[in-house]
Design a protein around this motif. Structure first.
Motif, short mmCIF file in Angstrom:
data_model
loop_
_atom_site.label_atom_id
_atom_site.label_comp_id
_atom_site.label_asym_id
_atom_site.label_seq_id
_atom_site.Cartn_x
_atom_site.Cartn_y
_atom_site.Cartn_z
N GLU A 141 -5.98 4.69 8.66
CA GLU A 141 -5.24 3.50 9.07
C GLU A 141 -6.06 2.28 8.66
O GLU A 141 -7.24 2.18 9.00
N ALA A 142 -5.45 1.37 7.92
CA ALA A 142 -6.14 0.15 7.47
C ALA A 142 -6.33 -0.84 8.61
O ALA A 142 -7.27 -1.61 8.62
N GLY A 143 -5.43 -0.81 9.57
CA GLY A 143 -5.49 -1.76 10.67
C GLY A 143 -6.39 -1.30 11.79
O GLY A 143 -7.06 -0.27 11.71
N GLY A 144 -6.37 -2.07 12.85
CA GLY A 144 -7.22 -1.79 13.99
C GLY A 144 -6.49 -1.13 15.13
O GLY A 144 -5.41 -0.57 14.97
N SER A 145 -7.07 -1.26 16.29
CA SER A 145 -6.57 -0.63 17.49
C SER A 145 -5.27 -1.28 17.96
O SER A 145 -5.04 -2.47 17.77
#
Length: 143
Positions: free
Chosen positions: A62-66
């Protein structure tokens, strides 16, 4: 006192997440049978189904965060995600039918993907939408 307990619980949770992420990073392999890119609704399901087979290894990227932020976990705050680090900030080409304007194409860059930033709105059955369009725009058409 409840506020102190909630704050401590949040701190404890954040620390457990950090420890778990360190553990997961230390267990990365040089080879995987399957690599699934994107932990949105579909990517997460695909990775989970593949991982049901104990004979294969699966990496979910996943490139994004939490997604553990109030603007994601509290549905009424969904609009706070648009245009932030949790949004890829894609924009459509200028459209002559919109007087040359470009529309934003908000897509989630966060665990959960678009489902984390779009109030979890989805079309259950696209054919139902098609039938609705026919009825609205062409009421004389028989189905």
């Amino acid at each position: 006192m409840d506020s102190n307990n909630e704050n401590q619980a949040a701190v404890d949770f954040a620390e457990r997440v950090r420890v778990n992420q360190r553990r997961l990073r230390s267990n990365l392999k040089s080879h995987y049978d399957f690599i699934v890119c994107g932990s949105g609704s579909s990517g997460s399901v695909v990775a989970r189904r593949l991982a049901e087979n104990p004979d294969v290894s699966v990496l979910l990227l996943e490139a994004g965060g939490s997604d553990d932020v109030p603007s994601v976990t509290e549905a009424a705050r969904w609009f706070e995600n648009l245009g932030t680090e949790r949004d890829w900030k894609f924009v459509a080409q200028p459209n002559p039918h919109l007087k040359g304007r470009s529309m934003p194409l908000n897509m989630g860059k966060v665990l959960g993907g678009g489902s984390s930033i779009n109030v979890m709105v989805w079309a259950r059955d696209i054919s139902t939408i098609g039938l609705l369009r026919i009825r609205v725009w062409r009421p004389s058409v028989e189905l």
